[in-house]
Design a protein around this motif. Structure first.
Motif, PDB file in Angstrom:
ATOM      1  N   PHE A 149       0.853  -1.178   0.000  1.00  0.00           N
ATOM      2  CA  PHE A 149       0.000   0.000   0.000  1.00  0.00           C
ATOM      3  C   PHE A 149       0.893   1.233   0.000  1.00  0.00           C
ATOM      4  CE2 PHE A 149      -0.042   1.243   4.579  1.00  0.00           C
ATOM      5  CZ  PHE A 149       0.500   0.096   5.153  1.00  0.00           C
ATOM      6  N   SER A 150       0.372   2.312  -0.558  1.00  0.00           N
ATOM      7  CA  SER A 150       1.212   3.471  -0.833  1.00  0.00           C
ATOM      8  C   SER A 150       0.583   4.757  -0.335  1.00  0.00           C
ATOM      9  CB  SER A 150       1.469   3.578  -2.340  1.00  0.00           C
ATOM     10  OG  SER A 150       2.162   2.443  -2.823  1.00  0.00           O
ATOM     11  N   LEU A 151       1.449   5.727  -0.101  1.00  0.00           N
ATOM     12  CA  LEU A 151       1.059   7.072   0.343  1.00  0.00           C
ATOM     13  C   LEU A 151       1.551   8.080  -0.674  1.00  0.00           C
ATOM     14  CD1 LEU A 151       0.174   9.209   2.530  1.00  0.00           C
ATOM     15  CD2 LEU A 151       2.549   9.057   3.362  1.00  0.00           C
ATOM     16  N   GLN A 152       0.684   9.005  -1.029  1.00  0.00           N
ATOM     17  CA  GLN A 152       1.092  10.176  -1.785  1.00  0.00           C
ATOM     18  C   GLN A 152       0.631  11.412  -1.034  1.00  0.00           C
ATOM     19  OE1 GLN A 152      -0.261   9.621  -5.945  1.00  0.00           O
ATOM     20  NE2 GLN A 152       1.909   9.239  -6.363  1.00  0.00           N
ATOM     21  N   LEU A 153       1.561  12.315  -0.767  1.00  0.00           N
ATOM     22  CA  LEU A 153       1.268  13.574  -0.082  1.00  0.00           C
ATOM     23  C   LEU A 153       1.743  14.695  -0.997  1.00  0.00           C
ATOM     24  CD1 LEU A 153       0.257  14.879   2.596  1.00  0.00           C
ATOM     25  CD2 LEU A 153       2.650  14.859   3.350  1.00  0.00           C
ATOM     26  N   SER A 154       0.814  15.486  -1.471  1.00  0.00           N
ATOM     27  CA  SER A 154       1.142  16.489  -2.481  1.00  0.00           C
ATOM     28  C   SER A 154       1.490  17.842  -1.852  1.00  0.00           C
ATOM     29  CB  SER A 154      -0.032  16.657  -3.446  1.00  0.00           C
ATOM     30  OG  SER A 154      -1.162  17.152  -2.761  1.00  0.00           O
ATOM     31  N   SER A 155       2.071  18.688  -2.662  1.00  0.00           N
ATOM     32  CA  SER A 155       2.378  20.070  -2.276  1.00  0.00           C
ATOM     33  C   SER A 155       3.101  20.151  -0.938  1.00  0.00           C
ATOM     34  CB  SER A 155       1.085  20.904  -2.223  1.00  0.00           C
ATOM     35  OG  SER A 155       0.394  20.834  -3.440  1.00  0.00           O
ATOM     36  N   VAL A 156       4.141  19.376  -0.802  1.00  0.00           N
ATOM     37  CA  VAL A 156       4.829  19.296   0.492  1.00  0.00           C
ATOM     38  C   VAL A 156       5.595  20.589   0.789  1.00  0.00           C
ATOM     39  CG1 VAL A 156       4.987  16.791   0.450  1.00  0.00           C
ATOM     40  CG2 VAL A 156       6.866  18.168  -0.507  1.00  0.00           C
ATOM     41  N   THR A 157       5.757  20.838   2.077  1.00  0.00           N
ATOM     42  CA  THR A 157       6.552  21.961   2.586  1.00  0.00           C
ATOM     43  C   THR A 157       7.536  21.391   3.604  1.00  0.00           C
ATOM     44  OG1 THR A 157       5.187  22.473   4.509  1.00  0.00           O
ATOM     45  CG2 THR A 157       4.477  23.403   2.393  1.00  0.00           C
ATOM     46  N   PRO A 158       8.477  22.203   4.067  1.00  0.00           N
ATOM     47  CA  PRO A 158       9.414  21.700   5.088  1.00  0.00           C
ATOM     48  C   PRO A 158       8.707  21.170   6.343  1.00  0.00           C
ATOM     49  CG  PRO A 158      10.291  23.672   4.095  1.00  0.00           C
ATOM     50  CD  PRO A 158       8.905  23.502   3.535  1.00  0.00           C
ATOM     51  N   GLU A 159       7.487  21.626   6.604  1.00  0.00           N
ATOM     52  CA  GLU A 159       6.740  21.123   7.760  1.00  0.00           C
ATOM     53  C   GLU A 159       6.317  19.664   7.603  1.00  0.00           C
ATOM     54  OE1 GLU A 159       7.505  24.945   8.179  1.00  0.00           O
ATOM     55  OE2 GLU A 159       6.264  24.303   6.469  1.00  0.00           O
ATOM     56  N   ASP A 160       6.439  19.124   6.421  1.00  0.00           N
ATOM     57  CA  ASP A 160       6.147  17.707   6.193  1.00  0.00           C
ATOM     58  C   ASP A 160       7.366  16.816   6.445  1.00  0.00           C
ATOM     59  OD1 ASP A 160       4.137  18.905   3.565  1.00  0.00           O
ATOM     60  OD2 ASP A 160       3.353  17.904   5.362  1.00  0.00           O
ATOM     61  N   THR A 161       8.478  17.411   6.813  1.00  0.00           N
ATOM     62  CA  THR A 161       9.657  16.631   7.173  1.00  0.00           C
ATOM     63  C   THR A 161       9.360  15.799   8.416  1.00  0.00           C
ATOM     64  OG1 THR A 161      11.207  18.206   6.212  1.00  0.00           O
ATOM     65  CG2 THR A 161      12.040  16.782   7.983  1.00  0.00           C
ATOM     66  N   ALA A 162       9.603  14.507   8.325  1.00  0.00           N
ATOM     67  CA  ALA A 162       9.243  13.604   9.425  1.00  0.00           C
ATOM     68  C   ALA A 162       9.791  12.210   9.148  1.00  0.00           C
ATOM     69  CB  ALA A 162       7.732  13.525   9.583  1.00  0.00           C
ATOM     70  N   VAL A 163       9.726  11.374  10.173  1.00  0.00           N
ATOM     71  CA  VAL A 163       9.886   9.937   9.959  1.00  0.00           C
ATOM     72  C   VAL A 163       8.495   9.390   9.657  1.00  0.00           C
ATOM     73  CG1 VAL A 163      10.570   7.727  10.945  1.00  0.00           C
ATOM     74  CG2 VAL A 163      11.857   9.803  11.522  1.00  0.00           C
ATOM     75  N   TYR A 164       8.381   8.699   8.548  1.00  0.00           N
ATOM     76  CA  TYR A 164       7.104   8.152   8.122  1.00  0.00           C
ATOM     77  C   TYR A 164       7.079   6.647   8.378  1.00  0.00           C
ATOM     78  CZ  TYR A 164       5.774  12.542   5.935  1.00  0.00           C
ATOM     79  OH  TYR A 164       5.418  13.858   5.726  1.00  0.00           O
ATOM     80  N   TYR A 165       5.998   6.200   9.003  1.00  0.00           N
ATOM     81  CA  TYR A 165       5.823   4.794   9.351  1.00  0.00           C
ATOM     82  C   TYR A 165       4.584   4.227   8.661  1.00  0.00           C
ATOM     83  CZ  TYR A 165       8.807   5.854  13.418  1.00  0.00           C
ATOM     84  OH  TYR A 165       9.833   6.244  14.235  1.00  0.00           O
ATOM     85  N   CYS A 166       4.637   2.958   8.298  1.00  0.00           N
ATOM     86  CA  CYS A 166       3.418   2.234   7.980  1.00  0.00           C
ATOM     87  C   CYS A 166       3.151   1.264   9.131  1.00  0.00           C
ATOM     88  CB  CYS A 166       3.496   1.504   6.643  1.00  0.00           C
ATOM     89  SG  CYS A 166       4.869   0.365   6.391  1.00  0.00           S
ATOM     90  N   ALA A 167       1.880   1.006   9.386  1.00  0.00           N
ATOM     91  CA  ALA A 167       1.498   0.182  10.524  1.00  0.00           C
ATOM     92  C   ALA A 167       0.143  -0.458  10.241  1.00  0.00           C
ATOM     93  CB  ALA A 167       1.423   1.036  11.794  1.00  0.00           C
TER      94      ALA A 167
END
Length: 122
Positions: free
Chosen positions: A79-97
């Protein structure tokens, strides 16, 4: 069940962040599991982004809904994630669970990926 995130570690502002979670040892169509994306910005707590259910229904955080899309590939058990129009505030560790409905409502997840750092920067 094992989950593994993959995708670029660096994304430029205004672009789309794309990540994939590959699941092994279990099926993403197993009743009645939810397959979630969660992130943790530096110095902050965990933030649920959204999930796709065993039947393919999707649900998103209201604060991110306008920019988020979660999809699945049942043939490859991903399964996949798409997050559009990113900004520096989207900087993070991303997890799937993954979780069952009761666990999700409590913020409790049965299985986690190891997480992947995504930095938004030009």
């Amino acid at each position: 069940v094992q989950l593994q995130e993959s995708g670029p570690g660096l994304v430029k502002p205004s672009q789309t962040l794309s990540l994939t979670c590959t699941v092994s040892g279990g099926s993403i169509t197993t009743n009645y599991y939810y397959w979630s994306w969660i992130r943790q910005p530096p110095g902050k707590g965990l933030e649920w982004i959204g999930h796709i259910t065993y039947s393919g229904s999707t649900y998103y955080s209201p604060s991110l809904k306008s920019r988020t899309s979660i999809s699945r590939d049942t043939s490859n058990n991903q399964f996949s994630l798409q997050l559009s129009s990113v900004t520096p505030e989207d900087t993070a560790v991303y997890y799937c669970a993954s979780s069952n409905p009761t666990g999700w409502a409590r913020g409790e997840y049965d299985y986690w990926g190891q997480g992947t750092q995504v930095t938004v920067s030009s």
